[in-house]
Design a protein around this motif. Structure first.
Motif, PDB file in Angstrom:
ATOM      1  N   GLN A   1       0.674  -1.210   0.072  1.00  0.00           N
ATOM      2  CA  GLN A   1      -0.118   0.145   0.029  1.00  0.00           C
ATOM      3  C   GLN A   1       1.041   1.372   0.097  1.00  0.00           C
ATOM      4  N   LEU A   2       0.278   2.547  -0.390  1.00  0.00           N
ATOM      5  CA  LEU A   2       1.006   3.766  -0.375  1.00  0.00           C
ATOM      6  C   LEU A   2       1.482   4.056   1.158  1.00  0.00           C
ATOM      7  N   ALA A   3       2.561   4.654   1.151  1.00  0.00           N
ATOM      8  CA  ALA A   3       2.963   5.141   2.330  1.00  0.00           C
ATOM      9  C   ALA A   3       3.591   6.437   2.183  1.00  0.00           C
TER      10      ALA A   3
END
Length: 372
Positions: A353-355
């Protein structure tokens, strides 16, 4: 105006040595102290002027091409020696006027520069080097006197030891007497009729010698160390110049320098990063024990205090900073893959997931090195 070559009695292709010998011979005969007659005085002026022109390469070239016959250029509309006038008024303050002392044959030697290459390990505590230097040293035959054994310099019979001769030139102000270095003794006031055969009258010779050098800890590439009095010996045994040693530090395959700290990158297997482990790495001054805690991440920095570089001016060593790079396996056999898959199912970790934006590993390591 008389031809300068005819005045000196030399051919137009005469060498500088032939011109100088002819001038010395005539000057001895015509010098006012030896031959006080008015005709001899005028002839002495002509001989001196001819020598001034022909002994200077540039003025001789101009004269041969039909140009002005003055050492600094043309006659300036009949006022040749304009430069001499300037010297008359301003040169005396710099030792060119009446009462000027002759030049000393003893001169300070030139500074010398050598380069030395060090390994990064030499920088930690400093190093000792014996450096071979090709330089000028005092002539052993004459011990710097410039003369053959049993002989010594003799007083110049042209300037009578003053190192300067006077001559009269026409100027805007009338006849002006000027003083300039004697062409016979080159301003020294003495001549060396029997020069040392080893050094050709220089008082020094070229030779290789060894200089011991203690290189302090903390030096870096481009730094120059000064050794006063270890450069070239001067002419006629004059004092030595200084020796400068320029340092170059070879790059190390595993360590780099950041001020007084040492930086390194440690590759850690994924399993060791998960479980933690103990390891030993080879430092620049002996082995270094490292404890890798469980769950260590790529970009984390392990700091070992006091295992860096001793500063150039100080005693407190810097630190060794080791950046961690976790290595993910790229090839797994079926059994290993099954274990990883079982682990993934049991850990129930979230998927990709984007972080928050992350810099590249090496930029991240660099920033962390500097922040610790």
């Amino acid at each position: 105006m008389a031809d300068h070559y005819e005045v000196l009695g030399v051919s137009r292709d005469a060498s500088l040595d032939e011109i100088k010998k002819a001038y010395r011979k005539l000057a001895r005969q015509l010098h006012p102290d030896v031959n006080p007659g008015e005709e001899a005085a005028e002839q002495f002026k002509l001989v001196t002027h001819a020598y001034d022109v022909l002994s200077d390469e540039n003025s001789r070239r101009r004269y041969d091409m039909g140009g002005g016959d003055g050492p600094g250029g043309g006659d300036f509309g009949g006022f040749g020696g304009f430069g001499d006038i300037f010297e008359t008024f301003f040169g005396a303050a710099q030792g060119g006027g009446r009462g000027a002392r002759p030049r000393s044959r003893r001169e300070r030697g030139q500074d010398a520069l050598v380069r030395v290459t060090l390994d990064l390990g030499d920088v930690v505590f400093g190093a000792h080097r014996d450096i071979e230097v090709d330089t000028a040293v005092v002539c052993d035959t004459c011990n710097g006197s410039c003369c053959q054994a049993g002989t010594s310099p003799v007083t110049c019979d042209i300037c009578r030891g003053s190192g300067h001769v006077q001559r009269q030139v026409r100027s805007l102000l009338g006849n002006v007497v000027t003083s300039q270095p004697c062409g016979s003794c080159e301003g020294y006031g003495t001549t060396i009729p029997n020069p040392c055969p080893t050094c050709a009258g220089q008082g020094r010779v070229r030779s290789r010698r060894t200089v011991s050098l203690d290189i302090p800890a903390g030096v870096e590439s481009g730094l120059r160390l000064q050794l006063p009095g270890s450069g070239e010996v001067g002419r006629a045994g004059g004092p030595n110049g200084d020796l400068y040693v320029e340092v170059t530090v070879n790059p190390h395959p595993a360590f780099s320098r950041d001020g007084d700290d040492l930086l390194a990158t440690l590759e850690v297997a994924m399993t060791d990063a998960i479980l933690g482990t103990q390891t030993t790495i080879e430092g620049l001054d002996g082995d270094v024990d490292l404890e890798i805690r469980a769950g260590v991440q790529s970009g984390d920095v392990l700091t070992i205090e006091g295992r860096g570089i001793t500063p150039l001016r100080g005693t407190q060593r810097g630190d060794l900073r080791v950046g961690v790079q976790v290595v993910t396996p790229t090839k797994l056999d079926p059994a290993q893959r099954k274990l990883i898959e079982d682990f993934a199912k049991k850990s129930k970790a979230p998927g990709p997931q984007l972080a928050q934006f992350q810099q590249g590993l090496f930029s991240k390591l660099r920033d962390r090195f500097r922040s610790h």
